[in-house]
Structure formats: C-alpha cells, structure tokens
Design an enzyme around this catalytic site. Structure first.
Site, mmCIF file in Angstrom:
data_model
loop_
_atom_site.group_PDB
_atom_site.id
_atom_site.type_symbol
_atom_site.label_atom_id
_atom_site.label_comp_id
_atom_site.label_asym_id
_atom_site.label_seq_id
_atom_site.Cartn_x
_atom_site.Cartn_y
_atom_site.Cartn_z
ATOM 1 C CB ALA A 10 -0.930 -0.013 1.208
ATOM 2 C CG HIS A 11 -1.212 4.987 0.586
ATOM 3 N ND1 HIS A 11 -2.242 5.865 0.439
ATOM 4 C CD2 HIS A 11 -1.449 4.345 1.751
ATOM 5 C CE1 HIS A 11 -3.056 5.778 1.467
ATOM 6 N NE2 HIS A 11 -2.594 4.864 2.273
ATOM 7 C CG ASN A 12 3.007 7.335 1.947
ATOM 8 O OD1 ASN A 12 1.864 7.571 1.548
ATOM 9 N ND2 ASN A 12 4.016 8.179 1.766
#
Length: 346
Positions: free
Chosen positions: A239-241
C-alpha cells in the site's frame, strides 16, 4: 549446448564422484530424471530417488553419504540448491537475447531508449520516459510519462509502470504487475468518500522482482519504496507509503497496509496481513495466514491471528486441542468439590 561433469564442477567448485566426462544438456527434477539431464538433491525427503534416477549428473551436498549404489555421476558442493541456481542463471544467460524495436510499438518522441533494448509490439512508452540499456519490454507493457526503467530489466506482458515512478537495474516485473497505481486514500464526508489525490511515486531499487498481478501503490506524498533485492510473489499488495527493507521476501497473497515499514531480510508467508503504520524489525519471520496488528521486534518468529511468538503459539495449539477433555475434567472436579462441600456442611 552440452557440458561435462568436469566443466560443471569447475564452475561451481564441486567435487566429482564418478565419471568426470559425463555430459548433460538439460535440467530435470530428480524424480523425473532422464539421460543427459542434471538434477539436484537437497531435501532428504527425495533421497530415495537418487538410487533410481536416470539423470546423468546429480548435485548433492558434501555431507551426503549414499547407502546404496548410485548410477549417476555426483558432484558434491556446499549447498546443492544454491549451486543449481548458479547453473540455471548460467543457462538463462546463454540464451540469445532479443534486441530491436517493433514498428508496432508506440514510443513518444521525448522518450529516451538505451542501447540494445528490445521493445515488443503494442508496448507503449510515454513522454519523457527513460529505458536503460539491455532492457527487454514485452507486448502490451505500459510505461507512463516521466517513468524511469533501469538497465538489464525484464518487463513481461501487460505490466504497467505509472507516470514518474522509478524502477532500478536488473529488475523483473511479471505479467499484470502494477507499479504506481493510486493508494487507497479516501476522506469520509456526509455525501460519501472523497478521493485524496495520491501525488507521490513508487520506487523499486536494484535487483527487485515483482510477481504476476502484484501491486505496489504510489505514495500519498513522498514515495513507496521497495529496497534492493526484495522479492515479491504473485498477488501481493503493497500500500501507499510503505517501505520494504532490502532482501525481504513475501509469499503470495500477502498484504501490507499503508505507511508500514518492513525491515531487511524478513520472510513473510502467504496470506499474511500487516496492519498500517506498523514497524517490522529486521530478520523477522511471519508464518502463513498470520495477522499482524502492530510492531514486531527484530529477529522475532511469529504466527497466528493475532500473531505472537511461534513457540508460544505451538504450545497453545497443543492445549487448544485438549480443551474439550479439559472442560470435561473441570466439570468433574467441580462436581466432586460440591459433593465435598456438602459433606463438610453436614
């Protein structure tokens, strides 16, 4: 191409037991051996096959001592599996590489293409994108505008690298993988969920391999980072980051929620779920189907859902199986205790 046992032993620094002139031209599993093939034995479960295999050469560990006659020529090495990997890499490198750009590929005028690159029909490379030397791009690959692909990479059919994302050198992206799709960011409002723009990028460092249909989302801000040497199996979600530490491996269907940091040299089993904003230390092992709700200390070996120390999990599992009997015993003890109380009261 044919190779003799002597040539192979020299390349992998092994010791020959048998005919040094035995030759092979292909690979085979030890249980499916055939004349002219080389096999390997590293798992003791497959030891019986070495006495009946038809393979001409078998790689074995140095501590292997046969209990019966072995017809095949043996090459003893420190680690048979690692030696096989070296030979398979040599075999792969010996294959002729494709070069050239198909007239059916679309390449933007502002894109930069390195030397000896192969670009297959129907690949699409956007404005200001860059592709390094010796990279192979298969059909229907999409490289977005401003994206950068390093040298000696392989991008298999229908994988996508979104705009501005970065892929290092010697990376392999399998079919259907997606690098840089939007992270799952939405703000709840009275009218529904409002999309939060994902303005960051995704970065793959050198020697990363991404399995088929695996997704590495772009960051909300900054970058989602897959560090050097990471190997992600098929159907993995990053997922993001997130940041995945160097040389970590993840089996199929594992998922990592947003803003989680995974350390180096971790081994994460299939269908593992990692909660968001967690920190996983270096050299952590997580068994398949474990659910990890928070931070994990360096060197931990955990399993279960919620996951905890593997040794404690096994002990608890043994007790769990005995719960029906223990419940029956507990009821019997209660009955005896009540009878004793009645007797004392009388």
């Amino acid at each position: 191409m044919e190779f003799s046992a002597k040539q192979i032993a020299t390349f992998i620094q092994g010791e020959i037991v048998g005919d040094e002139n035995a030759t092979v031209h292909t690979f085979a599993k030890i249980e499916e051996g055939m004349p002219g093939a080389i096999s390997f034995l590293s798992n003791p479960k497959y030891t019986p096959y070495i006495y009946e295999t038809q393979s001409s050469i078998v790689l074995v560990n140095k501590d292997f001592v046969p209990e019966h006659e072995v017809k095949a020529t043996l090459i003893k090495v420190d680690n048979a599996y690692e030696s096989l990997a070296k030979l398979l890499n040599l075999y792969e490198q010996s294959k002729p590489k494709r070069v050239g750009i198909s007239p059916l590929a679309f390449i933007a005028e502002t894109a930069k293409i390195g030397k000896d690159v192969y670009i297959a029909p129907f690949a699409c490379i956007g404005d200001h994108a860059e592709v390094g030397d010796n990279t192979v791009i298969h059909p229907h690959v999409t490289i977005g505008s401003g994206a950068k692909i390093g040298s000696d990479c392989i991008l298999y059919a229908s994988c996508t690298v979104y705009y501005d994302c970065r892929v290092g050198n010697r990376c392999i992206l399998h079919s259907g993988s997606v690098i840089g799709a939007d992270g799952f960011g939405f703000a709840p409002t009275p009218a529904g969920y409002e999309k939060i723009p994902q303005i960051g990028i995704a970065i793959l460092e050198d020697d990363v391999e991404i399995g088929a249909n695996t997704c590495v989302d772009r960051a909300t801000m900054g970058a989602t980072i897959i560090r050097k040497g990471v190997k992600l199996d098929n159907l993995v979600q990053i997922a993001h980051n997130d940041e995945i530490g160097a040389n970590t491996v993840m089996a199929a269907q594992a998922g990592v929620a947003g803003s989680t940091k995974v350390g180096e040299w971790c081994m994460i089993g299939g269908q593992v779920g990692l909660a968001g904003h967690a920190h996983i230390g270096n050299k952590v092992g997580i068994a398949a189907q474990s659910g990890v709700p928070g931070n994990v200390k360096e060197g931990s070996q955990i399993m279960g859902s919620p996951a905890y120390d593997a040794k404690q999990y096994f002990k608890a599992s043994v007790i769990y199986k005995r719960l029906p009997d223990m419940y029956t015993e507990l009821n019997a003890l209660r009955k005896e205790l009540n009878e004793l109380k009645q007797q004392i009261n009388k």
